[in-house]
Design a protein around this motif. Structure first.
Motif, PDB file in Angstrom:
ATOM      1  N   PRO A  89       0.798  -1.224   0.000  1.00  0.00           N
ATOM      2  CA  PRO A  89       0.000   0.000   0.000  1.00  0.00           C
ATOM      3  C   PRO A  89       0.829   1.271   0.000  1.00  0.00           C
ATOM      4  N   SER A  90       2.058   1.183   0.519  1.00  0.00           N
ATOM      5  CA  SER A  90       2.900   2.376   0.550  1.00  0.00           C
ATOM      6  C   SER A  90       3.502   2.696  -0.812  1.00  0.00           C
ATOM      7  N   LYS A  91       3.447   1.725  -1.743  1.00  0.00           N
ATOM      8  CA  LYS A  91       4.039   1.919  -3.060  1.00  0.00           C
ATOM      9  C   LYS A  91       2.997   1.997  -4.166  1.00  0.00           C
ATOM     10  N   MET A  92       1.718   1.941  -3.810  1.00  0.00           N
ATOM     11  CA  MET A  92       0.646   2.037  -4.792  1.00  0.00           C
ATOM     12  C   MET A  92      -0.081   3.366  -4.632  1.00  0.00           C
ATOM     13  N   PRO A  93      -0.613   3.897  -5.727  1.00  0.00           N
ATOM     14  CA  PRO A  93      -1.449   5.097  -5.597  1.00  0.00           C
ATOM     15  C   PRO A  93      -2.605   4.827  -4.649  1.00  0.00           C
ATOM     16  N   GLY A  94      -2.935   5.810  -3.829  1.00  0.00           N
ATOM     17  CA  GLY A  94      -3.972   5.619  -2.820  1.00  0.00           C
ATOM     18  C   GLY A  94      -5.288   5.139  -3.382  1.00  0.00           C
ATOM     19  N   VAL A  95      -5.713   5.716  -4.503  1.00  0.00           N
ATOM     20  CA  VAL A  95      -6.992   5.335  -5.106  1.00  0.00           C
ATOM     21  C   VAL A  95      -6.953   3.888  -5.586  1.00  0.00           C
ATOM     22  N   ALA A  96      -5.824   3.482  -6.164  1.00  0.00           N
ATOM     23  CA  ALA A  96      -5.693   2.120  -6.688  1.00  0.00           C
ATOM     24  C   ALA A  96      -5.798   1.094  -5.565  1.00  0.00           C
ATOM     25  N   PHE A  97      -5.107   1.359  -4.458  1.00  0.00           N
ATOM     26  CA  PHE A  97      -5.162   0.390  -3.361  1.00  0.00           C
ATOM     27  C   PHE A  97      -6.536   0.404  -2.693  1.00  0.00           C
ATOM     28  N   PHE A  98      -7.167   1.561  -2.646  1.00  0.00           N
ATOM     29  CA  PHE A  98      -8.518   1.630  -2.084  1.00  0.00           C
ATOM     30  C   PHE A  98      -9.480   0.780  -2.914  1.00  0.00           C
ATOM     31  N   LEU A  99      -9.363   0.852  -4.238  1.00  0.00           N
ATOM     32  CA  LEU A  99     -10.218   0.039  -5.106  1.00  0.00           C
ATOM     33  C   LEU A  99      -9.939  -1.450  -4.910  1.00  0.00           C
ATOM     34  N   LEU A 100      -8.664  -1.792  -4.710  1.00  0.00           N
ATOM     35  CA  LEU A 100      -8.316  -3.184  -4.428  1.00  0.00           C
ATOM     36  C   LEU A 100      -8.942  -3.629  -3.112  1.00  0.00           C
ATOM     37  N   ASN A 101      -8.936  -2.734  -2.148  1.00  0.00           N
ATOM     38  CA  ASN A 101      -9.527  -3.045  -0.847  1.00  0.00           C
ATOM     39  C   ASN A 101     -11.042  -3.222  -0.964  1.00  0.00           C
ATOM     40  N   VAL A 102     -11.682  -2.336  -1.701  1.00  0.00           N
ATOM     41  CA  VAL A 102     -13.137  -2.413  -1.876  1.00  0.00           C
ATOM     42  C   VAL A 102     -13.533  -3.715  -2.560  1.00  0.00           C
ATOM     43  N   THR A 103     -12.792  -4.084  -3.599  1.00  0.00           N
ATOM     44  CA  THR A 103     -13.170  -5.247  -4.400  1.00  0.00           C
ATOM     45  C   THR A 103     -12.681  -6.559  -3.783  1.00  0.00           C
ATOM     46  N   PHE A 104     -11.392  -6.820  -3.894  1.00  0.00           N
ATOM     47  CA  PHE A 104     -10.888  -8.130  -3.483  1.00  0.00           C
ATOM     48  C   PHE A 104     -10.748  -8.287  -1.975  1.00  0.00           C
ATOM     49  N   ILE A 105      -9.997  -7.390  -1.339  1.00  0.00           N
ATOM     50  CA  ILE A 105      -9.641  -7.591   0.064  1.00  0.00           C
ATOM     51  C   ILE A 105     -10.878  -7.662   0.956  1.00  0.00           C
ATOM     52  N   SER A 106     -11.827  -6.773   0.747  1.00  0.00           N
ATOM     53  CA  SER A 106     -12.998  -6.731   1.623  1.00  0.00           C
ATOM     54  C   SER A 106     -14.194  -7.497   1.060  1.00  0.00           C
ATOM     55  N   PHE A 107     -14.641  -7.133  -0.150  1.00  0.00           N
ATOM     56  CA  PHE A 107     -15.892  -7.691  -0.657  1.00  0.00           C
ATOM     57  C   PHE A 107     -15.748  -9.126  -1.160  1.00  0.00           C
ATOM     58  N   ILE A 108     -14.813  -9.363  -2.068  1.00  0.00           N
ATOM     59  CA  ILE A 108     -14.707 -10.693  -2.679  1.00  0.00           C
ATOM     60  C   ILE A 108     -14.378 -11.752  -1.634  1.00  0.00           C
ATOM     61  N   GLN A 109     -13.453 -11.444  -0.728  1.00  0.00           N
ATOM     62  CA  GLN A 109     -13.116 -12.438   0.293  1.00  0.00           C
ATOM     63  C   GLN A 109     -14.302 -12.725   1.204  1.00  0.00           C
ATOM     64  N   SER A 110     -15.060 -11.698   1.554  1.00  0.00           N
ATOM     65  CA  SER A 110     -16.215 -11.900   2.423  1.00  0.00           C
ATOM     66  C   SER A 110     -17.265 -12.783   1.750  1.00  0.00           C
ATOM     67  N   VAL A 111     -17.537 -12.515   0.485  1.00  0.00           N
ATOM     68  CA  VAL A 111     -18.516 -13.323  -0.249  1.00  0.00           C
ATOM     69  C   VAL A 111     -17.987 -14.740  -0.471  1.00  0.00           C
TER      70      VAL A 111
END
Length: 358
Positions: A147-169
């Motif tokens: 996360p420290s080497k990725m653009p903030g928006v890009a990592f946020f989108l990764l968090n919204v999609t894979f890290i939080s939503f996809i894993q939960s489902v």
């Protein structure tokens, strides 16, 4: 109506019959929840809602919690902490729902018993490794994507999609979906069969194999770190094994990731159990275990890349031993070389360097 009207066992694995008709319940659920005034009303709503759809709704809410907590704390292992708990909760939910709805529940109870054993084992291992400690985070997030080497928006989108939503489902898809098919089949075959017991026995055996492989890894890592700390060879270990840096004995002599192999097999076998229960060769309930298997391919590759970069002998280990499925029953044979002699002063220097990095 919370369950479909089905005419045959095979109908129990038909998505268009068992899920699609109830999707409108998902949209109506928030408004119906707002109308609930007491516990009796909540219980009635629980029974009247399709159990798979209610589990999915909960997973979406939990995904939102994962997202908010991870962004506030800047810690992206929220789903990791619940990985060993939620799949079992979703299966147990089906068992509870079946009782409240007055349906046969013996077979789904058997599934819930296995997932409870699985959950206890994995939760214990995660706790033992410090996963529930404040601030703990999966080390792979510090490698890629960092996360420290990725653009903030890009990592946020990764968090919204894979890290939080996809894993939960995914927690619902790999556990509740095949268990739901087994629950539906219980209306045709309510009694526990010999095949059910066989599936249960194999599932528990796989969990025990995970317990064994995790125990072997824990013992090795404990001995290695103690050796690095005080330069004294722990009883029962030889210097060459600890100098190597990674375990190659026990189940690890035949598979580079025996615990990962068992984990994938556990959920694939639950899918197969649902196929047996619904008299189907294959079905859409593979979506969960199939996604999990794909996830493990990426996760395994990343773990391997990190390990190979740390330990020179790992390339030879990769050559001899299969990543998941054993390719030989000979076991790993360490290459012939003189044992590396490490002086106490070298170990002390190494420890000092580690302390500086903290």
């Amino acid at each position: 109506m919370s369950l479909p009207v089905l005419k045959s066992l095979r109908d129990c694995s038909d998505y268009s019959l068992t899920v699609e008709p109830f999707i409108p319940q998902l949209y109506a659920l928030p408004a119906r929840l707002l109308d609930v005034r007491n516990l009796e009303g909540l219980t009635q709503l629980y029974i009247e809602t399709n159990p798979l759809l209610s589990a999915f709704a909960v997973s979406v809410v939990i995904a939102g919690v994962f997202l908010v907590v991870s962004e506030v704390n800047r810690n992206y292992s929220q789903a990791d902490r619940m990985w060993s708990i939620l799949p079992n909760v979703y299966v147990a939910h089906l068992a509870v729902w079946a009782r409240l709805a007055g349906l046969p529940h013996g077979r789904i109870d058997l599934v819930a018993a296995f997932t409870t054993v699985w959950s206890c084992r994995l939760t214990f291992n995660y706790w033992r490794r410090g996963g529930y400690s404040v601030g703990s985070e999966d080390y792979r997030w510090f490698v890629t994507p960092n996360p420290s080497k990725m653009p903030g928006v890009a990592f946020f989108l990764l968090n919204v999609t894979f890290i939080s939503f996809i894993q939960s489902v995914l927690f619902v898809a790999m556990s509740c979906v095949p268990a739901y098919a087994i629950l539906l089949s219980s209306r045709f075959n309510p009694e526990i069969t010999t095949a059910d017991l066989a599936y249960f026995a194999v599932e528990v055996t796989l969990v025990l194999s995970e317990l064994l492989s995790d125990g072997q890894q824990w013992a090795y890592q404990t001995a290695k770190h103690q050796y690095y700390k005080d330069a004294k060879l722990p009883s029962g270990w030889n210097q060459a094994d600890l100098d190597r840096g990674f375990i190659t004995s026990g189940l690890w002599a035949y598979s580079r990731h025996p615990n990962f192999f068992a984990e994938q097999t556990i959920w694939f076998l639950l899918y197969q159990w649902s196929c047996y229960a619904t008299n189907s060769l294959y079905s859409w309930t593979f979506i969960g275990s199939g996604t999990l298997i794909l996830l493990f391919q990426g996760s395994g590759w990343l773990t391997e890349a990190i390990t190979a970069g740390k330990y020179p002998e790992y390339a030879e280990y990769q050559r001899q031993v299969g990543m998941y499925i054993p390719t030989s029953f000979r076991g790993y044979q360490a290459p012939a070389h003189k044992p590396k002699v490490i002086r106490t002063s070298d170990l002390a220097k190494r420890q000092q360097e580690k302390e500086k990095q903290k």
